[in-house]
Design an enzyme around this catalytic site. Structure first.
Site, PDB file in Angstrom:
ATOM      1  CG  ASP A 172      19.458  25.621   2.040  1.00  0.00           C
ATOM      2  OD1 ASP A 172      20.114  26.272   0.767  1.00  0.00           O
ATOM      3  OD2 ASP A 172      18.344  25.773   1.858  1.00  0.00           O
ATOM      4  CG  ASN A 238      12.461  29.276   2.806  1.00  0.00           C
ATOM      5  OD1 ASN A 238      13.587  28.887   2.188  1.00  0.00           O
ATOM      6  ND2 ASN A 238      11.981  28.297   3.450  1.00  0.00           N
ATOM      7  CG  HIS A 323      16.669  30.137  -0.848  1.00  0.00           C
ATOM      8  ND1 HIS A 323      17.681  29.373  -0.199  1.00  0.00           N
ATOM      9  CD2 HIS A 323      15.833  29.525  -0.414  1.00  0.00           C
ATOM     10  CE1 HIS A 323      17.463  28.560   0.699  1.00  0.00           C
ATOM     11  NE2 HIS A 323      16.235  28.725   0.536  1.00  0.00           N
ATOM     12  CG  HIS A 333      11.629  23.014  -1.447  1.00  0.00           C
ATOM     13  ND1 HIS A 333      10.566  23.765  -0.546  1.00  0.00           N
ATOM     14  CD2 HIS A 333      12.530  22.704  -0.547  1.00  0.00           C
ATOM     15  CE1 HIS A 333      10.890  23.606   0.612  1.00  0.00           C
ATOM     16  NE2 HIS A 333      12.359  23.156   0.703  1.00  0.00           N
ATOM     17  CB  VAL A 361      16.380  21.136  -3.155  1.00  0.00           C
ATOM     18  CG1 VAL A 361      16.455  19.515  -3.059  1.00  0.00           C
ATOM     19  CG2 VAL A 361      15.101  21.583  -3.742  1.00  0.00           C
TER      20      VAL A 361
HETATM   21 FE   LIG Z   1      14.994  27.246   1.721  1.00  0.00          FE
END
Ligand SMILES: [Fe+2]
Length: 473
Positions: A172, A238, A323, A333, A361
């Site tokens: 991330d 995502n 992920h 999440h 996260v």
């Molecule tokens: Fe994500």
């Protein structure tokens, strides 16, 4: 490396180390493991502006930019080299040679381009260099014809059970000032990572109006300083979906698949979102949280066969990247990974997966070795239990993107959660041999050598002893 260390900076780094120790020792013991008491401002991270030096264009006409490499086959003897040219297509040839040889070789590649709403990409080049020797430093030159640029990489040791190898773990990342700090800390870590296992969510371009794909270009330039020299192994998150029917963009993963190829065919996968590689002593399975994974789906069928191919005498360390985490005690999440866990967790336990790394996260968490596979709808057995055949689950989605940290945790800390802290950082997995791997998580506020969370992992097949840290510190 920077300037020679002054007395002041030496004092400062000693102080930072001491501070890290104090903070670690001040951690609060909950009903579960440790929730670190390290506290920081809960504010959004800020993306670096377009004019930031890390986004600088390389000088020269049509100079290759956004150079990056990843593994190009199943065994680690091939490398995919990717780059972008903007002014014109230019050469798609890579010239490469090993450190100890004057013999130069050429690898031809492919060029692609894509449009996304009102954005048109540059020429995106991908060229696979094959039949490399293990454990060898290679130089490679791209941009032949106009402005050339030369980089280098080192191939991994031959796949085998007792070759040491060091992986970095980043997730991330995005392109904020904190992202830059994370990357600098990874590069400056005295335990040098040789390959990055990246657990998804790359550029966060989709947070901009119309998913401004210029932010994919800036991200490519930002990370080049690492990924042009060592492979990053890609997982789709995502923020790679880029599904935007409101602006006519209905093909998921369009920018990601054009820009970041992976060697999925080498592991008989049929899509670039789930695949596997061997690298040194590790067998790495990459799963797709955002592709179908239910029974009868391509990913399900692939994974079912994949586990049977893993030979722990050849690759003792079985690592899975995905992920969306299965075990996550933050209020973000929450349970998003649950349906995939229900589908696949029994296989993970049966096959004694050593470690599972996830992102999503924006915080850090390490679990105990636990499983939750006994539930059959009527028996009520639906709590995670200690399980020595189960993996440790690590959430490392704390790369530093513009969305900021996930600071809100479920309370009390679940028993299965060994350590959690909402700080930006990265981790290092330093595999020593078939039985032991040293692991450390590094928060960005600390000196480069400080491990804010660390442990020895024992291999689940070759040394399946209790490696939990709870109650030992
Ligand atoms: Fe994500």
């Amino acid at each position: 490396m920077g300037l020679p260390m002054t007395r002041f900076s030496s004092f400062f780094s000693s102080f930072a180390v001491l501070l890290g120790l104090v903070i670690t020792n001040a951690a609060i013991l909950c009903s579960g493991g440790i929730t670190s008491s390290f506290v920081r401002l809960d504010e959004k991270a800020k993306d670096m502006p377009f004019e930031a030096d890390v986004f600088r264009l390389p000088p020269g006409y049509n100079a290759p930019q956004q150079v990056h490499i990843t593994q190009g086959d199943h065994e680690g003897k091939a490398v995919i080299v990717s780059w972008v040219t903007v002014a014109e297509r230019g050469s798609n040839t890579v010239l490469y040679w090993s450190e100890n040889s004057s013999q130069k070789y050429k690898a031809k590649g492919k060029v692609t381009k894509y449009k996304f709403y009102n954005y048109t990409s540059g020429y995106i080049h991908h060229s696979t260099i094959k039949h490399l020797k293990y454990n060898t430093k290679y130089y490679y030159k791209i941009g032949i014809g106009h402005t050339t640029r030369t980089f280098w990489f080192v191939t991994p040791p031959e796949v085998g059970p007792d070759v040491p190898y060091t992986f970095g773990l980043i997730g991330d990342l995005g392109q904020s000032f904190d992202s830059n700090s994370t990357l600098t800390h990874y590069e400056s870590n005295p335990t040098k990572g040789q390959t990055v296992l990246f657990v998804g969510d790359l550029s966060y371009a989709d947070n901009y109006p119309n998913h401004d794909n210029v932010r994919w270009d800036t991200w490519g330039r930002f990370i080049e300083r690492s990924v042009a020299y060592q492979p990053w192994i890609w997982t789709a998150g995502n923020h790679e979906i880029d599904f935007a029917p409101e602006i006519g963009e209905t093909k998921p993963f369009k920018p990601f698949t054009h820009r970041y190829p992976v060697p999925y065919k080498a592991s008989n996968s049929t899509a670039p979102f789930w695949y596997s590689i061997k690298r040194g002593p590790a067998y790495i399975i990459v799963l797709a949280s955002y592709s179908a994974y239910g029974k009868y789906t391509p990913q399900y069928k692939w994974l079912e066969e994949e586990f049977q191919k893993v030979n722990r005498s050849e690759t003792p360390w079985l690592i899975v990247l995905m992920h969306s985490p299965w075990y996550n005690s933050y209020n973000y999440h929450y349970m998003e990974g649950e349906s995939m866990r229900v589908m696949y967790e029994p296989w993970f336990v049966k096959n004694k997966v050593d470690l599972v790394f996830a992102g999503h996260v924006h915080a850090y968490e390490r679990s105990e070795r636990i499983s939750n596979v006994a539930y059959n709808v009527v028996n009520g057995l639906c709590s995670p239990v200690s399980d020595s055949s189960a993996p440790v689950y690590i959430t490392i989605g704390d790369g530093g993107n513009l969305e900021g940290l996930a600071t809100n945790m479920t309370e009390p800390q679940p028993k299965y959660s060994a350590f959690r802290e909402a700080s930006f950082g990265h981790a290092i997995l330093d595999i020593k041999n078939r039985t032991h791997a040293r692991y450390g998580w590094h928060r960005n506020q600390d000196g480069y050598a400080v491990e804010a969370d660390s442990m020895w992992f024992y291999n689940r097949v070759w040394h399946p002893l209790d490696d939990s840290t709870s109650g030992k510190s």
